[in-house]
Design a protein around this motif. Structure first.
Motif, short mmCIF file in Angstrom:
data_model
loop_
_atom_site.label_atom_id
_atom_site.label_comp_id
_atom_site.label_asym_id
_atom_site.label_seq_id
_atom_site.Cartn_x
_atom_site.Cartn_y
_atom_site.Cartn_z
N LEU A 1 0.84 -1.20 0.00
CA LEU A 1 0.00 0.00 0.00
C LEU A 1 0.87 1.25 0.00
CD1 LEU A 1 -2.68 -1.06 2.66
CD2 LEU A 1 -3.09 -0.71 0.24
N VAL B 1 1.30 4.40 -2.89
CA VAL B 1 0.98 5.83 -2.81
C VAL B 1 2.14 6.71 -3.28
CG1 VAL B 1 -0.68 5.52 -0.95
CG2 VAL B 1 1.67 6.13 -0.39
N GLY C 1 -3.57 0.18 -3.29
CA GLY C 1 -3.17 1.32 -2.47
C GLY C 1 -3.83 2.64 -2.87
N LEU D 1 -7.63 2.53 -2.39
CA LEU D 1 -8.00 2.50 -0.99
C LEU D 1 -7.93 3.91 -0.42
CD1 LEU D 1 -8.69 0.16 0.94
CD2 LEU D 1 -6.35 0.23 1.74
#
Lengths: 154, 501
Positions: free
Chosen positions: B177, B181, B443, B446
């Motif tokens: 994750l 980002v 990632g 989410l």
């Protein structure tokens, strides 16, 4: 019992370190609020989570059986990881054809079983095949021979 | 009926000469790489991924799906012939398949595996066609909170089905994750974790991550102990199963298909679980349980059908929700995004030809596998004999060209080396790479949905609990997490997965 699972300990430490690096970098980003989360909010959340998980893995490693350390493929790491890097460094300068030839040759040295002559023959075959498929048939915009070679005067 | 006109559209798309050709190439390439021992379906797809990007979106996804089936088929072939499953889902096939091969019935085992897979594939394709559209209707009602909860559930279930320690798998998801980002923040445009390298502003290259983590890390692992593989010298035997063999395979095949279809929809790689469950069930139901482990036809037919049905139905969450159920589907999501398609419920309504084309191509791909591969089995056997030290330089050359060809960006090549090293170190530390890949793909989604949900909920985190669907999904997530962390379950889980190693 009472021994340390070194693989787990190392894994935990790796996670803690990576989490810490991301967490410290997140400090430089705007956190925002829970209503309007800034660019730093979610990464910070994840970094803290990763450090905690890494810590838990470290903690658990002290209560487990020891697992024998396997050998690392050092030679493989040097040549296999070096191959794409070498290709990246030379594909524009040398051009596609010489670059892929040398890349294949480099990768071939990762193993111990290939004799030098076989390696060269293999590299020639791969170069021919790749040039035909990627450059001629698929028409990818690769320069076949790069500017470095014209400077030398080949 | 709608279903038929949809399927007709799908077959019209998938059966265009071009797409048939790419499906064929995909199936052959997939089998080709899949039979190379030690390289599983995920690594195969990761390595062949860049090749497909030069094509139209539909053709590219059809070819990728073909590679997937081909790789799975190749995995079963190595499992039967040299007792070396390419990945855990064909580990069960190896148990009885290899014994059959040792008795000189390799041909029968291969044919049973192929026929079972084809039957399961056909049934599962119909299931996908029937169940995907109504699910997309439900999915369209999902808001940000529901998506967030659903993705959490998916990630946690993926952990439950991963090998090894739960804590490590959780950490791998979180690491994925975080890596996901990296790049420019979508809301504010702030660069994050790019360390001043402009090439990382668009995020880390998905292809570089997949190729490095799966392809290169596996090559390094295989180089650790270079040893010659023992390949069965024995004859293949007849490819056509006898009447008795056919009779023995029908019931297991039917049961395996049912099990696999159900398990495949579960997030987290249900295909593996399905093949284990099928094997256990067949052993229990059999009149001759003592034959299992010594070359039982049912021990090949059941798990292979279950495995293939699961592989097929795992497309359902991908096509309807845009949520990958396993690492292979995560690769498909990455491929779709690179092609400019946002995976999710809108695909079915916005691009029906693509949606139904993929579904139809599943069946065509399976048909090609059985028609082509049974006669070609001799070629694959010969391929098994190609020494590894000739193969990996070729693979490295292809990987380098492939990764570079996506964006003509040399940084992607350095990233491949970096991820290869990271993947290898993590493998050595006994961390499975699959959860990381799922995390990486999910990632950004989410984060986006979390932030949207918080804005819509006016900064009140209880928004996830007051909406019924989201609350249910979160409750399920907690239950899965609690169950897998329970010590007794942990023990059972360890047993199941050691069997597969």
């Amino acid at each position: 019992m009472g021994s340390i699972n070194r693989a787990d300990l190392a894994a935990g430490l790796v996670f803690v370190i990576i989490g810490a690096v991301f967490g410290l970098t997140s400090l430089g980003l705007d956190m925002g609020s829970t209503l309007r989360m800034g660019p730093g909010y979610f990464p910070m959340l994840l970094s803290v989570l990763l450090v905690l998980l890494g810590g838990a893995i470290c903690f658990n490693s002290f209560r487990q059986m020891h697992i024998a350390v396997e050998p690392y493929a050092w030679r493989g790491m040097v040549f296999i990881l070096g191959a794409p890097v070498f290709f990246g460094l030379t594909v524009r300068g040398l051009g596609f054809v010489p670059s892929i030839f040398l890349t294949t040759l480099l990768a071939a040295f990762a193993g111990l079983k290939l004799r030098p002559l076989q390696a060269v023959l293999l590299a020639v075959a791969v170069t021919l095949f790749c040039t035909l498929v990627f450059s001629v048939a698929l028409g990818l915009p690769f320069r076949r021979f790069g500017p470095w070679l014209s400077v030398v005067g080949v | 009926m709608d279903l038929f006109s949809n399927l007709a559209l799908g077959f019209a798309t998938a059966a265009s000469p071009e797409n048939l050709l790419f499906c064929l190439i995909g199936v052959i390439l997939g089998t080709l790489i899949g039979v190379l021992p030690g390289i599983g379906a995920t690594a195969t797809i990761a390595m062949l991924l860049p090749i497909t990007f030069q094509l139209e979106p539909v053709s590219s996804l059809i070819m990728l799906a073909g590679i997937y089936y081909g790789a799975q088929y190749g995995g079963s072939t190595t499992a039967i012939l040299i007792n070396m499953p390419g990945e855990s889902s064909s580990a069960v096939t190896a148990i009885d398949g290899y014994q059959l091969a040792r008795q000189g019935k390799a041909g029968t085992a291969l044919a049973v595996a192929a026929l079972g897979s084809f039957f399961a594939g056909t049934v599962a394709t119909v299931l996908v066609a029937v169940f995907a559209p109504p699910l997309t209707v439900i999915a369209l009602k999902f808001g940000a909170a529901e998506y967030f909860a659903l993705m959490l559930l998916g990630l946690v279930s993926a952990i439950a089905l991963a090998h090894g320690s739960i804590l490590k798998a959780l950490a791998m998801v979180v690491l994925g994750l975080l890596l996901g980002v990296v790049g420019t923040d979508i809301y504010t445009g702030t660069p994050r974790f790019t360390f001043g390298i402009t090439a990382f502003a668009d995020g880390l290259s998905f292809v570089a991550l997949a190729v490095g983590l799966f392809g290169i890390a596996e090559i390094l692992r295989n180089l650790e102990g270079e040893q010659d593989r023992t390949i069965l010298g024995a004859k293949l035997g007849s490819l056509f199963p006898s009447k008795a063999d056919l009779k023995a395979m029908v019931a297991p095949m039917l049961r395996g298909t049912a099990l696999g279809s159900a398990f495949g929809i579960l997030p987290g790689g249900g295909a593996v679980l399905a093949s284990f469950a099928s094997y256990t069930m067949e052993k229990r139901l059999s009149d001759h349980p003592e034959e299992f482990g010594k070359g039982a036809i049912a021990g090949v037919a059941g798990p292979e059908s279950a495995n293939n049905a699961g592989a097929q139905t795992s497309f359902i969450p991908l096509l309807t929700l845009g949520i990958p159920a396993n690492p292979v589907m995560a690769l498909m999501v990455g491929a779709m995004i690179i092609q400019g398609i946002v995976p999710g419920p809108n695909v079915a309504t916005d691009q029906p030809a693509l949606f139904w084309g993929i579904i139809a191509s599943m069946w065509i791909g399976n048909l090609m596998l059985i028609v082509l591969n049974l006669p070609l089995i001799g070629v694959w056997v010969k391929l098994l004999k190609v020494p590894y030290h000739l193969l990996f330089p070729i693979i490295m050359a292809f990987c380098s060209i492939g990764v570079y060809s996506v964006n003509s960006n040399v940084y992607d090549l350095y990233a491949v080396a970096g991820f290869g090293l990271l993947g290898y170190i993590l493998l050595k530390l006994r961390c499975e790479p699959a959860p990381l890949l799922l995390g990486f793909v999910l990632g950004p989604l989410l984060e986006e949905n979390l932030r949207r949900a918080m804005i819509l909920g006016r900064g009140d985190p209880t928004v996830f609990l007051t909406r019924p669907i989201s609350a249910t999904l979160l409750a399920l997530t907690v239950i899965v997490l609690v169950v897998v962390l329970m010590p007794s379950v942990g023990k059972k889980r360890a047993e199941v997965f050691t069997e597969s190693d």
